[in-house]
Design an enzyme around this catalytic site. Structure first.
Site, PDB file in Angstrom:
ATOM      1  N   TYR A  15       0.811  -1.274  -0.002  1.00 45.26           N
ATOM      2  CA  TYR A  15      -0.020  -0.089   0.041  1.00 45.26           C
ATOM      3  C   TYR A  15       0.949   1.263  -0.079  1.00 45.26           C
ATOM      4  O   TYR A  15       0.621   2.258  -0.828  1.00 45.26           O
ATOM      5  CB  TYR A  15      -0.863   0.065   1.091  1.00 45.26           C
ATOM      6  CG  TYR A  15      -1.985  -0.903   1.201  1.00 45.26           C
ATOM      7  CD1 TYR A  15      -3.157  -0.830   0.440  1.00 45.26           C
ATOM      8  CD2 TYR A  15      -1.790  -1.970   1.862  1.00 45.26           C
ATOM      9  CE1 TYR A  15      -4.156  -1.859   0.210  1.00 45.26           C
ATOM     10  CE2 TYR A  15      -2.875  -3.320   1.937  1.00 45.26           C
ATOM     11  CZ  TYR A  15      -3.880  -2.866   1.047  1.00 45.26           C
ATOM     12  OH  TYR A  15      -5.095  -3.983   0.772  1.00 45.26           O
ATOM     13  N   ASN A  26     -12.856  -1.078  -4.555  1.00 49.16           N
ATOM     14  CA  ASN A  26     -12.744  -1.420  -5.762  1.00 49.16           C
ATOM     15  C   ASN A  26     -13.877  -2.294  -6.358  1.00 49.16           C
ATOM     16  O   ASN A  26     -14.215  -3.134  -5.699  1.00 49.16           O
ATOM     17  CB  ASN A  26     -11.373  -2.259  -6.176  1.00 49.16           C
ATOM     18  CG  ASN A  26     -11.569  -2.908  -7.494  1.00 49.16           C
ATOM     19  OD1 ASN A  26     -12.009  -2.307  -8.543  1.00 49.16           O
ATOM     20  ND2 ASN A  26     -10.615  -3.871  -7.631  1.00 49.16           N
ATOM     21  N   CYS A  82      -6.755  -5.512  -6.997  1.00 50.88           N
ATOM     22  CA  CYS A  82      -6.547  -4.868  -5.886  1.00 50.88           C
ATOM     23  C   CYS A  82      -5.678  -6.075  -5.034  1.00 50.88           C
ATOM     24  O   CYS A  82      -4.997  -5.892  -4.165  1.00 50.88           O
ATOM     25  CB  CYS A  82      -7.846  -4.378  -5.104  1.00 50.88           C
ATOM     26  SG  CYS A  82      -9.177  -5.371  -5.134  1.00 50.88           S
ATOM     27  N   HIS A  83      -6.123  -7.275  -5.607  1.00 47.58           N
ATOM     28  CA  HIS A  83      -5.435  -8.608  -4.639  1.00 47.58           C
ATOM     29  C   HIS A  83      -3.856  -8.429  -4.737  1.00 47.58           C
ATOM     30  O   HIS A  83      -3.485  -9.277  -3.877  1.00 47.58           O
ATOM     31  CB  HIS A  83      -6.002 -10.036  -5.349  1.00 47.58           C
ATOM     32  CG  HIS A  83      -5.944 -10.206  -6.579  1.00 47.58           C
ATOM     33  ND1 HIS A  83      -6.494  -9.474  -7.618  1.00 47.58           N
ATOM     34  CD2 HIS A  83      -4.569 -10.940  -7.300  1.00 47.58           C
ATOM     35  CE1 HIS A  83      -5.871  -9.867  -8.975  1.00 47.58           C
ATOM     36  NE2 HIS A  83      -4.905 -10.738  -8.634  1.00 47.58           N
ATOM     37  N   GLU A 109      -1.369 -16.925  -9.970  1.00 51.72           N
ATOM     38  CA  GLU A 109      -0.673 -15.758 -10.838  1.00 51.72           C
ATOM     39  C   GLU A 109       0.920 -16.236 -10.674  1.00 51.72           C
ATOM     40  O   GLU A 109       1.695 -15.723 -11.486  1.00 51.72           O
ATOM     41  CB  GLU A 109      -0.725 -14.185 -10.447  1.00 51.72           C
ATOM     42  CG  GLU A 109      -2.238 -13.954 -10.739  1.00 51.72           C
ATOM     43  CD  GLU A 109      -2.617 -12.469 -10.769  1.00 51.72           C
ATOM     44  OE1 GLU A 109      -1.542 -11.684 -10.175  1.00 51.72           O
ATOM     45  OE2 GLU A 109      -3.777 -11.984 -10.831  1.00 51.72           O
TER      46      GLU A 109
END
Length: 160
Positions: A93, A116, A124-125, A151
């Site tokens: 962040y 979001n 946002c993850h 991912e």
């Protein structure tokens, strides 16, 4: 004002409710509720469903779906910054706040991330706490963990 259309798409982490119109996708939310996913997908949402399908089958790393989230100018700036985080990468962040030129706005930026409306497509993850911990995910931390592992698969060797 155009009316939104909705479709439901079954993912490995719950059912995605996809909402949008000719101006773009307005929301992708995940739920544990089960909805009928066999109905015909409205034309404006077909590309989104196809790209999510490719993402979950590990054949897509970025999205080019037209997005149209509702939010304040600041929220839209924060969400736009999220779209720049590469697939398989995470930032904190604080790093996001610094990239936006305002490290003191970390709480406001984290709050905007939490609002979001377009999960996964606006990633946002991929934002984690400064200590590397998974914090703050409206869909539940187990989903955030699943998405990050999806991912960035790093098979662990068994010790036994």
């Amino acid at each position: 004002m155009e009316s939104n259309q909705t479709t439901y798409y079954k993912t490995p982490i719950g059912t995605a409710k996809i909402t949008g119109n000719a101006s773009g996708i307005t929301a992708v939310t995940l739920t544990d509720e089960v909805f009928d996913t066999n109905t015909k997908t409205p034309e404006y949402l077909q590309n989104c469903v196809q790209q999510l399908d490719e993402y979950f089958s590990a054949q897509r790393k970025s999205f080019d779906v037209k997005l149209n989230p509702a939010g304040t100018t600041f929220q839209k700036q924060v969400w736009n910054e999220l779209t720049k985080i590469p697939y398989g990468k995470t930032i904190t962040y604080l790093a996001q706040a610094k990239k936006m030129g305002n490290p003191k706005a970390i709480r406001a930026i984290a709050s905007a991330n939490g609002k979001n409306p377009i999960w996964i497509l606006i990633p946002c993850h991929r934002v984690i706490g400064s200590n590397g911990e998974m914090v703050g995910y409206a869909g539940g931390l187990w989903r955030k963990k699943w998405l990050l592992e999806h991912e960035n698969p790093s098979p662990q060797q068994s010790l036994f």
